[in-house]
Design a protein around this motif. Structure first.
Motif, PDB file in Angstrom:
ATOM      1  N   GLY A  80       0.791  -1.214   0.000  1.00 42.51           N
ATOM      2  CA  GLY A  80       0.000   0.000   0.000  1.00 42.51           C
ATOM      3  C   GLY A  80       0.829   1.271   0.000  1.00 42.51           C
ATOM      4  O   GLY A  80       0.328   2.347  -0.337  1.00 42.51           O
ATOM      5  N   GLU A  83       3.894   4.130  -3.490  1.00 42.62           N
ATOM      6  CA  GLU A  83       4.316   5.471  -3.903  1.00 42.62           C
ATOM      7  C   GLU A  83       5.492   5.946  -3.053  1.00 42.62           C
ATOM      8  O   GLU A  83       6.458   6.519  -3.575  1.00 42.62           O
ATOM      9  CB  GLU A  83       3.149   6.457  -3.806  1.00 42.62           C
ATOM     10  CG  GLU A  83       3.509   7.847  -4.281  1.00 42.62           C
ATOM     11  CD  GLU A  83       2.345   8.836  -4.179  1.00 42.62           C
ATOM     12  OE1 GLU A  83       2.528  10.001  -4.600  1.00 42.62           O
ATOM     13  OE2 GLU A  83       1.269   8.455  -3.674  1.00 42.62           O
ATOM     14  N   LYS A 122     -10.758  -2.768 -13.527  1.00 45.56           N
ATOM     15  CA  LYS A 122     -10.845  -1.602 -12.649  1.00 45.56           C
ATOM     16  C   LYS A 122     -11.632  -1.930 -11.386  1.00 45.56           C
ATOM     17  O   LYS A 122     -11.230  -1.566 -10.273  1.00 45.56           O
ATOM     18  CB  LYS A 122     -11.505  -0.453 -13.406  1.00 45.56           C
ATOM     19  CG  LYS A 122     -11.460   0.888 -12.672  1.00 45.56           C
ATOM     20  CD  LYS A 122     -12.189   1.978 -13.474  1.00 45.56           C
ATOM     21  CE  LYS A 122     -11.585   2.165 -14.838  1.00 45.56           C
ATOM     22  NZ  LYS A 122     -12.264   3.280 -15.573  1.00 45.56           N
ATOM     23  N   SER A 123     -12.738  -2.622 -11.530  1.00 46.45           N
ATOM     24  CA  SER A 123     -13.559  -2.946 -10.360  1.00 46.45           C
ATOM     25  C   SER A 123     -12.884  -3.983  -9.474  1.00 46.45           C
ATOM     26  O   SER A 123     -13.040  -3.972  -8.246  1.00 46.45           O
ATOM     27  CB  SER A 123     -14.942  -3.449 -10.797  1.00 46.45           C
ATOM     28  OG  SER A 123     -14.842  -4.679 -11.493  1.00 46.45           O
ATOM     29  N   GLY A 126      -9.398  -2.012  -8.040  1.00 48.55           N
ATOM     30  CA  GLY A 126      -9.746  -0.856  -7.213  1.00 48.55           C
ATOM     31  C   GLY A 126      -8.565   0.050  -6.904  1.00 48.55           C
ATOM     32  O   GLY A 126      -7.857   0.510  -7.799  1.00 48.55           O
ATOM     33  N   SER A 127      -8.338   0.301  -5.606  1.00 43.47           N
ATOM     34  CA  SER A 127      -7.298   1.244  -5.186  1.00 43.47           C
ATOM     35  C   SER A 127      -5.893   0.759  -5.507  1.00 43.47           C
ATOM     36  O   SER A 127      -4.941   1.553  -5.502  1.00 43.47           O
ATOM     37  CB  SER A 127      -7.417   1.518  -3.682  1.00 43.47           C
ATOM     38  OG  SER A 127      -7.210   0.335  -2.930  1.00 43.47           O
ATOM     39  N   TYR A 128      -5.738  -0.531  -5.765  1.00 38.95           N
ATOM     40  CA  TYR A 128      -4.441  -1.071  -6.190  1.00 38.95           C
ATOM     41  C   TYR A 128      -3.952  -0.311  -7.415  1.00 38.95           C
ATOM     42  O   TYR A 128      -2.773   0.060  -7.505  1.00 38.95           O
ATOM     43  CB  TYR A 128      -4.622  -2.557  -6.491  1.00 38.95           C
ATOM     44  CG  TYR A 128      -3.382  -3.327  -6.896  1.00 38.95           C
ATOM     45  CD1 TYR A 128      -2.592  -3.946  -5.937  1.00 38.95           C
ATOM     46  CD2 TYR A 128      -3.034  -3.476  -8.240  1.00 38.95           C
ATOM     47  CE1 TYR A 128      -1.475  -4.683  -6.306  1.00 38.95           C
ATOM     48  CE2 TYR A 128      -1.920  -4.213  -8.618  1.00 38.95           C
ATOM     49  CZ  TYR A 128      -1.142  -4.807  -7.646  1.00 38.95           C
ATOM     50  OH  TYR A 128      -0.039  -5.535  -8.014  1.00 38.95           O
ATOM     51  N   THR A 130      -4.867   2.748  -8.368  1.00 43.07           N
ATOM     52  CA  THR A 130      -4.576   4.130  -7.984  1.00 43.07           C
ATOM     53  C   THR A 130      -3.196   4.244  -7.359  1.00 43.07           C
ATOM     54  O   THR A 130      -2.419   5.161  -7.679  1.00 43.07           O
ATOM     55  CB  THR A 130      -5.635   4.634  -6.993  1.00 43.07           C
ATOM     56  OG1 THR A 130      -6.934   4.475  -7.567  1.00 43.07           O
ATOM     57  CG2 THR A 130      -5.419   6.100  -6.655  1.00 43.07           C
ATOM     58  N   ASN A 131      -2.864   3.324  -6.460  1.00 46.82           N
ATOM     59  CA  ASN A 131      -1.562   3.357  -5.796  1.00 46.82           C
ATOM     60  C   ASN A 131      -0.425   3.146  -6.787  1.00 46.82           C
ATOM     61  O   ASN A 131       0.606   3.832  -6.729  1.00 46.82           O
ATOM     62  CB  ASN A 131      -1.502   2.291  -4.701  1.00 46.82           C
ATOM     63  CG  ASN A 131      -2.417   2.590  -3.537  1.00 46.82           C
ATOM     64  OD1 ASN A 131      -2.803   3.725  -3.306  1.00 46.82           O
ATOM     65  ND2 ASN A 131      -2.791   1.563  -2.783  1.00 46.82           N
TER      66      ASN A 131
END
Length: 215
Positions: A80, A83, A122-123, A126-128, A130-131
Protein backbone atom coordinates in the motif's frame (compact mmCIF):
# COMPACT_ATOMS: atom_id res chain seq x y z
CA UNK A 1 28.77 -8.63 -17.40
CA UNK A 2 26.49 -6.33 -15.41
CA UNK A 3 25.76 -5.86 -11.73
CA UNK A 4 22.03 -5.85 -10.99
CA UNK A 5 20.29 -4.69 -7.82
CA UNK A 6 16.97 -6.54 -7.36
CA UNK A 7 14.53 -4.83 -5.00
CA UNK A 8 11.83 -7.09 -3.63
CA UNK A 9 14.01 -10.04 -4.51
CA UNK A 10 11.68 -12.72 -3.12
CA UNK A 11 8.78 -11.79 -5.39
CA UNK A 12 7.61 -14.42 -7.87
CA UNK A 13 8.74 -12.54 -10.98
CA UNK A 14 11.94 -11.49 -9.25
CA UNK A 15 12.86 -15.08 -8.39
CA UNK A 16 12.22 -16.17 -11.98
CA UNK A 17 14.39 -13.35 -13.29
CA UNK A 18 17.16 -14.26 -10.86
CA UNK A 19 17.13 -17.82 -12.15
CA UNK A 20 17.40 -16.61 -15.75
CA UNK A 21 20.22 -14.22 -14.85
CA UNK A 22 22.13 -17.02 -13.13
CA UNK A 23 21.48 -19.63 -15.82
CA UNK A 24 21.95 -17.60 -18.99
CA UNK A 25 24.13 -14.57 -18.20
CA UNK A 26 27.30 -13.75 -16.32
CA UNK A 27 25.64 -10.94 -14.41
CA UNK A 28 26.07 -10.52 -10.67
CA UNK A 29 23.08 -9.91 -8.39
CA UNK A 30 22.49 -7.93 -5.24
CA UNK A 31 19.27 -9.26 -3.76
CA UNK A 32 17.55 -6.71 -1.53
CA UNK A 33 14.61 -7.81 0.59
CA UNK A 34 13.17 -8.04 4.06
CA UNK A 35 14.02 -11.31 5.82
CA UNK A 36 16.87 -12.10 3.47
CA UNK A 37 17.24 -15.57 5.01
CA UNK A 38 14.45 -16.64 2.63
CA UNK A 39 17.00 -16.57 -0.22
CA UNK A 40 19.93 -17.94 1.78
CA UNK A 41 20.02 -21.24 -0.13
CA UNK A 42 20.18 -19.50 -3.50
CA UNK A 43 22.90 -17.16 -2.27
CA UNK A 44 24.91 -20.09 -0.91
CA UNK A 45 24.66 -21.93 -4.24
CA UNK A 46 25.97 -18.87 -6.13
CA UNK A 47 28.09 -17.24 -3.46
CA UNK A 48 30.46 -15.74 -6.05
CA UNK A 49 27.60 -13.99 -7.87
CA UNK A 50 24.98 -13.14 -5.24
CA UNK A 51 25.07 -10.65 -2.39
CA UNK A 52 22.12 -10.67 0.03
CA UNK A 53 20.98 -7.39 1.58
CA UNK A 54 18.38 -7.32 4.34
CA UNK A 55 16.46 -4.06 4.14
CA UNK A 56 13.28 -2.12 3.51
CA UNK A 57 12.98 -0.01 0.36
CA UNK A 58 11.80 2.97 2.38
CA UNK A 59 15.28 3.06 3.97
CA UNK A 60 16.80 5.45 1.45
CA UNK A 61 20.22 5.51 3.08
CA UNK A 62 20.49 1.72 2.93
CA UNK A 63 19.36 1.77 -0.70
CA UNK A 64 22.08 4.27 -1.55
CA UNK A 65 24.70 2.03 0.04
CA UNK A 66 23.35 -1.01 -1.81
CA UNK A 67 23.70 0.76 -5.17
CA UNK A 68 27.49 0.90 -5.10
CA UNK A 69 28.96 -0.66 -8.25
CA UNK A 70 25.61 -1.56 -9.81
CA UNK A 71 24.55 -0.98 -13.41
CA UNK A 72 20.77 -1.41 -13.20
CA UNK A 73 18.10 -1.30 -10.51
CA UNK A 74 15.20 -3.71 -10.97
CA UNK A 75 12.29 -2.94 -8.65
CA UNK A 76 9.76 -5.70 -8.07
CA UNK A 77 7.85 -4.02 -5.26
CA UNK A 78 4.36 -4.18 -3.77
CA UNK A 79 2.33 -2.82 -0.89
CA UNK A 80 0.00 0.00 0.00
CA UNK A 81 3.01 2.33 0.37
CA UNK A 82 4.26 1.72 -3.18
CA UNK A 83 4.32 5.47 -3.90
CA UNK A 84 6.54 6.06 -0.87
CA UNK A 85 8.80 3.26 -2.05
CA UNK A 86 9.01 4.86 -5.50
CA UNK A 87 10.13 8.18 -3.97
CA UNK A 88 12.74 6.35 -1.91
CA UNK A 89 14.12 4.46 -4.93
CA UNK A 90 14.31 7.59 -7.08
CA UNK A 91 15.97 9.60 -4.30
CA UNK A 92 18.49 6.83 -3.64
CA UNK A 93 19.37 6.52 -7.32
CA UNK A 94 19.96 10.26 -7.53
CA UNK A 95 22.19 10.20 -4.46
CA UNK A 96 24.09 7.16 -5.73
CA UNK A 97 24.47 8.57 -9.24
CA UNK A 98 22.61 5.67 -10.85
CA UNK A 99 20.29 6.02 -13.82
CA UNK A 100 18.85 2.77 -15.24
CA UNK A 101 15.66 1.55 -13.57
CA UNK A 102 13.22 -1.22 -14.46
CA UNK A 103 9.97 -0.85 -12.52
CA UNK A 104 7.19 -3.46 -12.41
CA UNK A 105 3.75 -1.86 -12.30
CA UNK A 106 0.33 -3.14 -13.35
CA UNK A 107 -2.19 -2.79 -16.14
CA UNK A 108 -4.79 -0.06 -15.98
CA UNK A 109 -2.73 2.76 -14.45
CA UNK A 110 -3.53 5.04 -17.40
CA UNK A 111 -7.10 3.78 -17.80
CA UNK A 112 -5.74 2.12 -20.95
CA UNK A 113 -7.57 -1.21 -20.71
CA UNK A 114 -10.57 -1.11 -23.06
CA UNK A 115 -14.02 -2.66 -23.03
CA UNK A 116 -15.55 -5.09 -20.57
CA UNK A 117 -12.13 -6.36 -19.51
CA UNK A 118 -11.13 -2.81 -18.58
CA UNK A 119 -14.29 -2.40 -16.51
CA UNK A 120 -13.70 -5.75 -14.79
CA UNK A 121 -10.03 -4.98 -14.17
CA UNK A 122 -10.84 -1.60 -12.65
CA UNK A 123 -13.56 -2.95 -10.36
CA UNK A 124 -11.44 -5.94 -9.30
CA UNK A 125 -8.20 -4.07 -8.58
CA UNK A 126 -9.75 -0.86 -7.21
CA UNK A 127 -7.30 1.24 -5.19
CA UNK A 128 -4.44 -1.07 -6.19
CA UNK A 129 -4.49 0.68 -9.59
CA UNK A 130 -4.58 4.13 -7.98
CA UNK A 131 -1.56 3.36 -5.80
CA UNK A 132 0.46 1.92 -8.66
CA UNK A 133 -0.47 4.84 -10.91
CA UNK A 134 0.84 7.27 -8.30
CA UNK A 135 4.09 5.31 -8.02
CA UNK A 136 4.52 5.19 -11.80
CA UNK A 137 4.06 8.97 -11.98
CA UNK A 138 6.94 9.37 -9.51
CA UNK A 139 9.14 7.32 -11.84
CA UNK A 140 8.00 9.12 -15.00
CA UNK A 141 8.44 12.55 -13.43
CA UNK A 142 12.06 11.73 -12.55
CA UNK A 143 15.00 12.19 -14.88
CA UNK A 144 15.93 8.51 -14.64
CA UNK A 145 16.32 6.19 -17.63
CA UNK A 146 13.34 4.05 -16.68
CA UNK A 147 11.29 1.23 -18.14
CA UNK A 148 7.88 0.73 -16.57
CA UNK A 149 6.43 -2.73 -17.24
CA UNK A 150 2.64 -3.12 -17.02
CA UNK A 151 1.83 -6.85 -17.14
CA UNK A 152 -1.56 -8.33 -17.86
CA UNK A 153 -2.96 -10.77 -15.30
CA UNK A 154 -0.17 -13.13 -14.43
CA UNK A 155 0.09 -16.89 -14.92
CA UNK A 156 2.70 -19.44 -13.89
CA UNK A 157 2.91 -21.00 -17.34
CA UNK A 158 6.41 -22.13 -18.32
CA UNK A 159 6.56 -20.01 -21.46
CA UNK A 160 7.96 -16.79 -22.87
CA UNK A 161 5.27 -15.50 -25.21
CA UNK A 162 4.36 -11.84 -25.24
CA UNK A 163 3.64 -8.69 -27.18
CA UNK A 164 3.88 -5.09 -26.02
CA UNK A 165 1.91 -1.88 -26.25
CA UNK A 166 3.07 1.64 -25.52
CA UNK A 167 1.67 4.27 -23.20
CA UNK A 168 -1.17 5.94 -25.07
CA UNK A 169 -2.17 2.72 -26.84
CA UNK A 170 -5.03 0.44 -25.83
CA UNK A 171 -3.89 -2.53 -23.77
CA UNK A 172 -4.16 -5.91 -25.48
CA UNK A 173 -5.01 -9.33 -24.08
CA UNK A 174 -5.88 -10.41 -20.55
CA UNK A 175 -2.95 -12.54 -19.36
CA UNK A 176 0.80 -13.12 -19.60
CA UNK A 177 3.24 -15.47 -17.88
CA UNK A 178 5.47 -14.32 -15.06
CA UNK A 179 8.33 -15.96 -16.94
CA UNK A 180 7.72 -13.61 -19.89
CA UNK A 181 8.03 -10.57 -17.63
CA UNK A 182 11.16 -12.00 -16.01
CA UNK A 183 12.73 -12.53 -19.43
CA UNK A 184 12.04 -8.92 -20.43
CA UNK A 185 13.87 -7.75 -17.30
CA UNK A 186 16.90 -9.89 -18.14
CA UNK A 187 16.84 -8.78 -21.79
CA UNK A 188 16.91 -5.12 -20.74
CA UNK A 189 19.94 -5.78 -18.55
CA UNK A 190 21.74 -7.21 -21.60
CA UNK A 191 20.67 -4.34 -23.92
CA UNK A 192 20.25 -1.33 -21.62
CA UNK A 193 18.61 0.94 -24.20
CA UNK A 194 15.83 -1.61 -24.83
CA UNK A 195 12.49 0.02 -23.90
CA UNK A 196 14.39 3.07 -22.63
CA UNK A 197 12.11 5.84 -21.28
CA UNK A 198 9.07 3.70 -22.12
CA UNK A 199 6.07 2.39 -20.24
CA UNK A 200 5.11 -0.88 -21.88
CA UNK A 201 2.00 -2.98 -21.53
CA UNK A 202 2.79 -6.69 -21.82
CA UNK A 203 0.35 -9.46 -22.72
CA UNK A 204 0.28 -12.87 -24.32
CA UNK A 205 -1.05 -12.62 -27.89
CA UNK A 206 -4.56 -13.88 -28.62
CA UNK A 207 -5.77 -13.75 -25.02
CA UNK A 208 -8.46 -11.15 -25.56
CA UNK A 209 -11.63 -11.54 -23.50
CA UNK A 210 -13.86 -10.01 -20.89
CA UNK A 211 -11.62 -11.34 -18.09
CA UNK A 212 -8.69 -13.77 -17.67
CA UNK A 213 -9.50 -17.32 -18.73
CA UNK A 214 -9.41 -18.75 -15.18
CA UNK A 215 -12.09 -16.37 -13.82
Amino acid sequence: MANILVLGANGQIARLSENIFLDSTGDNLKLYLRRSDRLQDKAAAFEDRIELIDGDTTDTAKLVDSMKDIDMVYANLAGGNIEEQAHSVVDAMHQAGKNRLVWISTLGIYDEVPGKFGDWNKSTLGSYITNYAAAAKVIEDSDLDYTIIRPAWLTNKDEVDYETTQKGEAFKGTEVSRKSIAQIVVDIAQVPDKFSKESIGVNKPNTDGDKPSWY
